[in-house]
Scaffold this active site. Structure first.
Site, PDB file in Angstrom:
ATOM      1  N   HIS A 120     -18.212  -7.675 -11.080  1.00 38.29           N
ATOM      2  CA  HIS A 120     -17.939  -6.449 -11.842  1.00 38.29           C
ATOM      3  C   HIS A 120     -18.485  -6.640 -13.254  1.00 38.29           C
ATOM      4  CE1 HIS A 120     -15.054  -4.858  -8.835  1.00 38.29           C
ATOM      5  NE2 HIS A 120     -14.733  -6.126  -8.644  1.00 38.29           N
ATOM      6  N   HIS A 162     -12.805  -2.397 -21.812  1.00 41.50           N
ATOM      7  CA  HIS A 162     -13.409  -1.056 -21.833  1.00 41.50           C
ATOM      8  C   HIS A 162     -13.392  -0.450 -23.247  1.00 41.50           C
ATOM      9  CE1 HIS A 162     -12.903  -0.382 -17.212  1.00 41.50           C
ATOM     10  NE2 HIS A 162     -13.983  -1.060 -17.517  1.00 41.50           N
ATOM     11  N   SER A 190     -20.524  -1.671 -11.249  1.00 42.40           N
ATOM     12  CA  SER A 190     -19.783  -1.168 -12.396  1.00 42.40           C
ATOM     13  C   SER A 190     -19.395   0.289 -12.184  1.00 42.40           C
ATOM     14  CB  SER A 190     -20.611  -1.309 -13.677  1.00 42.40           C
ATOM     15  OG  SER A 190     -19.795  -1.099 -14.809  1.00 42.40           O
ATOM     16  N   THR A 191     -18.274   0.657 -12.785  1.00 38.67           N
ATOM     17  CA  THR A 191     -17.755   2.020 -12.700  1.00 38.67           C
ATOM     18  C   THR A 191     -18.333   2.847 -13.838  1.00 38.67           C
ATOM     19  OG1 THR A 191     -15.692   0.829 -12.241  1.00 38.67           O
ATOM     20  CG2 THR A 191     -15.586   3.241 -12.263  1.00 38.67           C
ATOM     21  N   ASP A 236     -13.693   3.890  -8.876  1.00 41.24           N
ATOM     22  CA  ASP A 236     -12.351   3.411  -9.191  1.00 41.24           C
ATOM     23  C   ASP A 236     -11.376   4.261  -8.385  1.00 41.24           C
ATOM     24  OD1 ASP A 236      -9.847   2.836 -10.238  1.00 41.24           O
ATOM     25  OD2 ASP A 236     -10.608   2.533 -12.274  1.00 41.24           O
ATOM     26  N   HIS A 272     -13.389  -3.097  -1.444  1.00 42.37           N
ATOM     27  CA  HIS A 272     -12.254  -4.000  -1.640  1.00 42.37           C
ATOM     28  C   HIS A 272     -11.214  -3.627  -0.578  1.00 42.37           C
ATOM     29  CE1 HIS A 272     -14.128  -4.766  -5.475  1.00 42.37           C
ATOM     30  NE2 HIS A 272     -13.170  -5.586  -5.844  1.00 42.37           N
ATOM     31  N   GLU A 275      -6.319  -6.392  -0.668  1.00 40.01           N
ATOM     32  CA  GLU A 275      -6.102  -7.337  -1.768  1.00 40.01           C
ATOM     33  C   GLU A 275      -4.620  -7.622  -1.934  1.00 40.01           C
ATOM     34  OE1 GLU A 275      -8.544  -4.989  -4.726  1.00 40.01           O
ATOM     35  OE2 GLU A 275      -8.563  -6.976  -5.645  1.00 40.01           O
TER      36      GLU A 275
HETATM   37  P1  5GP Z   1     -16.451  -2.250 -14.585  1.00 39.59           P
HETATM   38  O1  5GP Z   1     -16.450  -1.440 -13.311  1.00 39.59           O
HETATM   39  O2  5GP Z   1     -15.840  -1.508 -15.721  1.00 39.59           O
HETATM   40  O3  5GP Z   1     -17.795  -2.795 -14.914  1.00 39.59           O
HETATM   41  O4  5GP Z   1     -15.572  -3.557 -14.298  1.00 39.59           O
HETATM   42  C1  5GP Z   1     -14.157  -3.572 -14.391  1.00 39.59           C
HETATM   43  C2  5GP Z   1     -13.535  -2.800 -13.251  1.00 39.59           C
HETATM   44  O5  5GP Z   1     -13.812  -3.448 -12.002  1.00 39.59           O
HETATM   45  C3  5GP Z   1     -12.016  -2.744 -13.297  1.00 39.59           C
HETATM   46  O6  5GP Z   1     -11.575  -1.693 -14.114  1.00 39.59           O
HETATM   47  C4  5GP Z   1     -11.650  -2.526 -11.824  1.00 39.59           C
HETATM   48  O7  5GP Z   1     -11.787  -1.167 -11.470  1.00 39.59           O
HETATM   49  C5  5GP Z   1     -12.717  -3.308 -11.111  1.00 39.59           C
HETATM   50  N1  5GP Z   1     -12.254  -4.666 -10.751  1.00 39.59           N
HETATM   51  C6  5GP Z   1     -12.585  -5.826 -11.352  1.00 39.59           C
HETATM   52  N2  5GP Z   1     -11.990  -6.872 -10.737  1.00 39.59           N
HETATM   53  C7  5GP Z   1     -11.297  -6.362  -9.711  1.00 39.59           C
HETATM   54  C8  5GP Z   1     -10.485  -6.935  -8.693  1.00 39.59           C
HETATM   55  O8  5GP Z   1     -10.252  -8.159  -8.601  1.00 39.59           O
HETATM   56  N3  5GP Z   1      -9.928  -6.062  -7.791  1.00 39.59           N
HETATM   57  C9  5GP Z   1     -10.153  -4.721  -7.849  1.00 39.59           C
HETATM   58  N4  5GP Z   1      -9.599  -3.957  -6.907  1.00 39.59           N
HETATM   59  N5  5GP Z   1     -10.905  -4.160  -8.795  1.00 39.59           N
HETATM   60  C10 5GP Z   1     -11.473  -4.963  -9.715  1.00 39.59           C
END
Ligand code: 5GP
Length: 342
Positions: A15, A63, A95-96, A137, A197, A200
């Site tokens: 991520h 964030h 990434s989101t 997300d 995912h 978990e």
């Molecule tokens: P981004 O998407 O902002 O680049 O990375 C952070 C996001 O990745 C978090 O807000 C979450 O949505 C997701 N994320 C990161 N690590 C995990 C994890 O271990 N489990 C889950 N379900 N989501 C994760």
């Protein structure tokens, strides 16, 4: 151990905002001193643990630090170079896309900026092939999921192969997969690969069963799928019959307390069965790790020889989302490097 750093590696579960290093966080903090964020709020150090819920609080802090185009460009570039320096030859970042009212950042611009960073690293000759998965997300529900798929679809078509798929992540205790099925189905139909995912936390059995029917192309974590931890044989059968690889992140699961200790990590269950298992970092910044360390940890915990570790990193090539031509190139790279390793 130099072996693990020199080992050519494939990273399939990273991520973006969870992968930001200490050094990059320092730069972000100095850009935004008024936020009064300290490094202890963005990473979980050696020997420390948090609940999964606390881990998701950490992402919210990061964030806040990453909310402009310049931030995303710097963070993506730094993360790519760090993975390359760690011996990662192929990286799928996820990434989101986020919209930020304060800075005028749009979701489209967000993805464009990640792509720009990937292209810049390539033109600088950084020795790593990087692809991108657009993340949903799960907390944001049906409509946002569908919008995200449309965005991913657009970028898949306009980036000649850089956007390869879709990720489903976010707090597993929020929302239900059934609401996201139409979006995921659409993504699959238009040729986006799916990494979801799954399980978990223990309460997701029914959801996992439903989502496995798609079926996804890879599974993130899958911690509670197997019967020894309250999952079920029928879930395992679905995973095995469809030969769906698992992305396994040891440090993340132990620090996030969904797995009680390294020796009880479900890597053991799937690896012993000979099922496709890929070692990944998840969030190398937040969990203070890197991919070399994760391989070394798997080896020391489960008694894997250097040959077995080599095979594990080599087999991961088969599970990447980029096309066969890329797999062939990577396989050649591994063949070229092997004599220097043994
Ligand atoms: P981004 O998407 O902002 O680049 O990375 C952070 C996001 O990745 C978090 O807000 C979450 O949505 C997701 N994320 C990161 N690590 C995990 C994890 O271990 N489990 C889950 N379900 N989501 C994760």
């Amino acid at each position: 151990d130099a072996f693990y750093r020199e080992l050519p590696k494939v990273e399939l579960h990273a991520h973006l905002n969870g992968s930001v290093s200490f050094q990059t966080i320092e730069k972000l903090i100095s850009r935004k001193p008024y936020l009064k964020i300290e490094h202890g709020m963005t990473a979980i150090g050696k020997g420390q643990r948090r609940t999964l819920d606390e881990c998701f609080q950490v992402f919210k802090v990061i964030h806040q630090l990453v909310d402009t185009e310049e931030d995303i460009l710097m963070v993506t570039t730094d993360v790519i170079k760090e993975f390359a320096a760690d011996g990662v030859k192929y990286l799928e970042l996820r990434s989101t896309p986020r919209q930020e009212e304060n800075t005028g950042l749009t979701k489209k611009r967000y993805v464009e900026t990640v792509i720009k960073a990937i292209r810049q690293c390539k033109s600088e000759g950084v020795d790593i092939d990087v692809r991108f998965l657009v993340a949903i997300d799960r907390r944001n529900g049906t409509e946002v999921a569908m919008e995200t798929v449309k965005l991913a679809e657009e970028f898949m078509l306009s980036t000649d192969g850089l956007v390869v798929g879709l990720d489903l992540s976010g707090d597993p205790t929020v929302g239900h997969g059934k609401d996201l099925l139409p979006a995921l189905q659409r993504a699959k139909n238009c040729g986006l690969k799916l990494s979801l995912h799954l399980s978990e936390v223990p309460s997701q059995l029914e959801e996992s069963d439903l989502l496995l029917n798609l079926p996804p192309d890879r599974i993130g974590h899958g911690t509670f799928l197997h019967p020894e931890v309250g999952g079920s044989q029928s879930l395992v059968d679905k995973v095995v019959q469809n030969n769906i690889p698992l992305e396994l992140c040891l440090t993340s699961n132990v620090k996030g307390q969904t797995v009680s200790c390294y020796s009880k990590h479900h890597f053991k269950y799937w690896y012993q069965m000979g099922h496709p298992s890929v070692i990944c970092t998840d969030d190398k910044g937040v969990f203070s790790t890197d991919l070399s360390q994760e391989y070394q940890l798997a080896a020391s915990t489960f008694g894997l020889s250097h040959e077995a570790v080599w095979k594990l990193s080599q087999q991961a090539i088969d599970y990447i989302f980029a096309p066969d031509t890329v797999k062939q190139q990577l396989k050649q790279k591994w063949i070229d490097i092997q004599p220097h390793m043994f």
